[in-house]
Design an enzyme around this catalytic site. Structure first.
Site, PDB file in Angstrom:
ATOM      1  N   CYS A   1     -22.746  -2.902 -32.934  1.00 13.69           N
ATOM      2  CA  CYS A   1     -22.477  -1.611 -32.259  1.00 13.69           C
ATOM      3  C   CYS A   1     -22.390  -1.918 -30.829  1.00 13.69           C
ATOM      4  O   CYS A   1     -21.463  -1.413 -29.933  1.00 13.69           O
ATOM      5  CB  CYS A   1     -23.134  -0.074 -32.614  1.00 13.69           C
ATOM      6  SG  CYS A   1     -24.882  -0.699 -33.035  1.00 13.69           S
TER       7      CYS A   1
ATOM      8  N   ARG B   1     -31.619 -10.910 -38.667  1.00 15.08           N
ATOM      9  CA  ARG B   1     -32.991 -10.076 -38.269  1.00 15.08           C
ATOM     10  C   ARG B   1     -33.839 -11.040 -38.950  1.00 15.08           C
ATOM     11  O   ARG B   1     -33.834 -11.603 -39.944  1.00 15.08           O
ATOM     12  CB  ARG B   1     -33.069  -8.814 -39.296  1.00 15.08           C
ATOM     13  CG  ARG B   1     -31.896  -7.886 -39.038  1.00 15.08           C
ATOM     14  CD  ARG B   1     -32.043  -6.876 -37.830  1.00 15.08           C
ATOM     15  NE  ARG B   1     -30.867  -5.981 -37.644  1.00 15.08           N
ATOM     16  CZ  ARG B   1     -30.625  -4.991 -38.375  1.00 15.08           C
ATOM     17  NH1 ARG B   1     -31.353  -4.678 -39.468  1.00 15.08           N
ATOM     18  NH2 ARG B   1     -29.457  -4.151 -38.290  1.00 15.08           N
TER      19      ARG B   1
ATOM     20  N   ASP C   1     -18.670  -3.286 -40.679  1.00 14.61           N
ATOM     21  CA  ASP C   1     -19.041  -2.349 -39.630  1.00 14.61           C
ATOM     22  C   ASP C   1     -17.597  -1.808 -39.110  1.00 14.61           C
ATOM     23  O   ASP C   1     -16.608  -2.448 -38.883  1.00 14.61           O
ATOM     24  CB  ASP C   1     -19.739  -3.121 -38.683  1.00 14.61           C
ATOM     25  CG  ASP C   1     -21.189  -2.286 -38.277  1.00 14.61           C
ATOM     26  OD1 ASP C   1     -21.276  -1.224 -38.733  1.00 14.61           O
ATOM     27  OD2 ASP C   1     -21.861  -2.946 -37.658  1.00 14.61           O
TER      28      ASP C   1
ATOM     29  N   LYS D   1     -27.947  10.316 -39.818  1.00 15.76           N
ATOM     30  CA  LYS D   1     -27.222   9.488 -40.632  1.00 15.76           C
ATOM     31  C   LYS D   1     -26.777  10.159 -41.836  1.00 15.76           C
ATOM     32  O   LYS D   1     -27.885  10.923 -42.594  1.00 15.76           O
ATOM     33  CB  LYS D   1     -27.211   8.184 -40.875  1.00 15.76           C
ATOM     34  CG  LYS D   1     -28.879   7.891 -41.258  1.00 15.76           C
ATOM     35  CD  LYS D   1     -29.185   6.391 -41.420  1.00 15.76           C
ATOM     36  CE  LYS D   1     -30.400   5.872 -42.033  1.00 15.76           C
ATOM     37  NZ  LYS D   1     -30.767   4.711 -42.177  1.00 15.76           N
TER      38      LYS D   1
ATOM     39  N   HIS E   1     -20.892   5.570 -36.403  1.00 16.59           N
ATOM     40  CA  HIS E   1     -21.286   4.299 -36.770  1.00 16.59           C
ATOM     41  C   HIS E   1     -20.909   4.486 -38.616  1.00 16.59           C
ATOM     42  O   HIS E   1     -21.430   5.278 -39.046  1.00 16.59           O
ATOM     43  CB  HIS E   1     -22.289   3.763 -36.840  1.00 16.59           C
ATOM     44  CG  HIS E   1     -23.028   3.966 -35.500  1.00 16.59           C
ATOM     45  ND1 HIS E   1     -23.472   2.638 -34.850  1.00 16.59           N
ATOM     46  CD2 HIS E   1     -23.284   4.973 -34.533  1.00 16.59           C
ATOM     47  CE1 HIS E   1     -23.971   3.101 -33.466  1.00 16.59           C
ATOM     48  NE2 HIS E   1     -23.494   4.397 -33.377  1.00 16.59           N
TER      49      HIS E   1
END
Length: 646
Positions: A337, A366, A386, A472, A518
């Site tokens: 993002c 990550r 994404d 979300k 998103h």
């Protein structure tokens, strides 16, 4: 008298000090027999807890998550008592319920528990359970609690108690057993009818490797033996469907210690399968007005400081990449993002240009702890499907609903029919976890709830599950074994546009802030494929499967005709291969079944003479003889059945 409000909104009056089980009996004896836990005004209580004030009461059975939690936590107490009968010098620590069952951590000193001890412990467990001992809570002063465990030389309980407040310390008693406990139990041990110890492992006290290593005993229990039998059968089926096992057998992906733990290597068939999934979504996205972008795998540290991702992931993720330039630092991309915000910042926009929908299959990184890595479901490098939509506040509702439609199209085309939606909002007791002001959070949360309601989604609201920058809508999908997975997410974000100073010119010729959505229907490509593998058992939808047809010539004499059939299939965009091994046809068929190839085509003398093929279907057997044209039509029709319209 006190007034008790039930989940359906009805209000009943009871005498003060009535208990949840009294309330259950007033509704029906059948309910009272099945109630094993309760909550009062949002706090977990025992079924025998006296109710002294007006309030809202929820009763739980084993069918409820909260009921299972109480059942399994109570079982952990019984397990600890059973183990103490064999290891009286063991020091108890904690025994929580987990998603499937419970565990208890103990310091056994020089003694050990191994798999050969499980049967005896289970036998003792059931012996205790049959005593129908009540679970009774009692308050204990901090001084008395410390004295008890100091006398037992149990430094673990002492450490726990030292961090508690005097007046809030309780013990739970049952049979001759006592344990430090906050509560949340079933009425008595007799409700537990079946137990299975699943595993024994090492665990550091409080998860810190600097502390003592304890012995962790995992178990699961049920109110009926039949339920345990069914659960164990389900576990066996899950082993067969394990995506790590199937991924190896179907030659989809592998891992290499030389490359690094948690970094999957996609083999040719797996890469092709991923490519088809990407093409499938790209086609739908193009139709929906998305534009594809590409961004780097790294970014300057300042980019992620601006977005807030460094604060969230920085310390626990891959460390900064230094360059020859003094004080210049880059990070492996933790999210796409921030990059897409900078794509938006490339040029100014008018309200007439919006919405802008930027999509990317972007790989992010990550640093997951090695003990948490698990096949494709928990990795250190993964690709997200994404996209970020930048729109006006007035466009938000319709854009959000359009994304819901896209997610449902993806699920439907891949056989995920059983799902619920979860609106993930802030933890109102810990607002410091989130960025942004209260007003924009409230607007975003209401927008998601409104869109989900208008689309007729079956949804629940979960407090504390929001992303740090916005609420979300998560989709919780049930697979063929009834397991729930979080797949697909849509998030509303008023915060990143502010942090990156994103603007557009409105109809009033003034600068305004866009809203950011998103969305990722797959979520992570790695995790999605893992779940899809286990859901289908490797029997992918025909449009997606790596090899759709395998040709099995009876002998080398029919090689020329086999190649003609192969060419015809490939010209019709059907993925086919030939098994030319010098094996008997029966063996070739068995191997094709194991490889889960949907169609097997037998080629021999008769087929060559007639210009036909004999067709078998995976898991079904012979379908008969077809002309090549008829067979192509069959496959195309089968493909069309599994692909939904968008």
């Amino acid at each position: 008298m006190i007034k008790i409000t039930l989940p359906d909104g009805s209000i009943k009056e009871f005498t003060a000090n009535s208990t949840p089980i009294d309330v259950a009996k007033s509704i029906s004896e059948g309910l009272a027999r099945n109630v094993i836990s309760a909550s009062f005004n949002g706090e977990t209580v025992e079924t025998t807890t006296p109710l002294t004030t007006d309030g809202t009461l929820v009763l739980f059975t084993f069918n409820d998550d909260e009921g299972k939690k109480a059942f399994w936590h109570s079982s952990a107490h019984v397990l600890a008592e059973a183990i103490l009968s064999f290891h009286p010098n063991a020091k108890l620590t904690i025994g929580p319920a987990i998603d499937n069952g419970f565990y208890y951590d103990l310091d056994l000193g020089d003694e050990i528990i191994s798999e050969k001890d499980f049967a005896e412990i289970e036998k003792k467990f059931l012996e205790i359970a049959r005593g129908k001992h009540e679970f009774k809570m009692r308050e204990v002063s901090k001084a008395d609690a410390l004295a008890k465990y100091k006398n037992e030389n149990n430094q673990y309980k002492v450490e726990l108690i030292e961090n508690l407040t005097d007046g809030d310390i309780t013990f739970c008693d049952h049979s001759t057993f006592t344990d430090l406990c906050r509560g949340g139990h079933i009425p008595n041990t007799g409700i537990i009818k079946a137990i299975k110890i699943m595993n024994v492992a090492g665990a550091y006290w409080r998860g810190d490797e600097k502390n003592n290593q304890l012995t962790r005993i995992y178990g699961i229990s049920f109110p009926k033996q039949k339920m345990l039998t069914e659960y164990l059968a389900l576990l066996e089926e899950a082993k067969k469907r394990d995506h790590r096992k199937l991924g190896k057998e179907l030659e989809l992906f592998t891992f290499s210690q030389k490359v690094g733990a948690g970094l999957p290597l996609w083999l040719p068939k797996g890469a092709a399968l991923r490519g088809r999934l990407e093409d499938f979504l790209k086609k739908a996205q193009k139709k929906a007005g998305y534009e594809m972008v590409m961004t780097p795998h790294i970014g300057q540290k300042e980019l992620y400081v601006t977005s807030g991702h460094y604060e969230k992931y920085g310390e626990d993720s891959f460390q900064a990449i230094k360059t020859p330039k003094m004080d210049e630092e880059f990070l492996l991309k933790p999210m796409n993002c921030p990059h897409h915000c900078e794509v938006y910042n490339f040029k100014p926009y008018s309200y007439k240009d919006l919405p802008k929908r930027f999509a990317e299959f972007g790989t992010v990184y990550r640093y997951e702890q090695s003990g948490e890595l698990h096949g494709l479901t928990r990795v250190r490098g993964f690709t997200q499907d994404d996209a970020h939509i930048f729109c006006t506040p007035e466009q938000l509702d319709q854009e959000f609903k359009d994304v819901i439609d896209l997610v449902l199209y993806v699920f439907g085309s891949l056989g995920f029919e059983d799902f619920t939606a979860q609106v993930s909002i802030r933890d109102m007791k810990n607002l410091g976890k989130y960025i942004g002001d209260v007003e924009t959070w409230e607007i975003a949360e209401k927008a998601i709830i409104s869109a989900a309601t208008d689309k007729g989604l079956d949804f629940v609201i979960e407090e504390g599950e929001a992303a740090f920058y916005g609420p979300k809508l998560d989709f919780m999908v049930k697979d063929a074994l009834g397991r729930s997975w979080q797949l697909g997410t849509i998030q509303v974000d008023y915060n990143l546009p502010k942090r990156f100073d994103l603007t557009y010119t409105g109809a009033d010729n003034q600068q305004h802030r866009p809203v950011m959505i998103h969305r990722a229907p797959f979520g992570s490509m790695e995790r999605f494929i893992a779940v899809l593998l286990e859901h289908t058992g490797g029997n992918f939808p025909l449009w997606l499967t790596p090899d759709q047809v395998i040709l099995l010539p009876i002998s080398d004499k029919y090689q020329k005709y086999t190649e003609k059939v192969l060419e015809s299939l490939e010209n019709s965009e059907i993925r086919a291969l030939v098994d030319n091994r010098s094996e008997k046809t029966g063996r070739k068929i068995r191997d094709a079944e194991v490889s889960k190839i949907p169609f097997m085509v037998i080629v021999g003398e008769k087929e060559e003479q007639d210009g036909t093929v004999s067709v078998r279907k995976h898991g079904e057997g012979d379908l008969g003889t077809f002309t090549i044209k008829e067979f192509v039509t069959l496959i195309k029709e089968e493909e069309a059945k599994t692909l939904k319209k968008f």
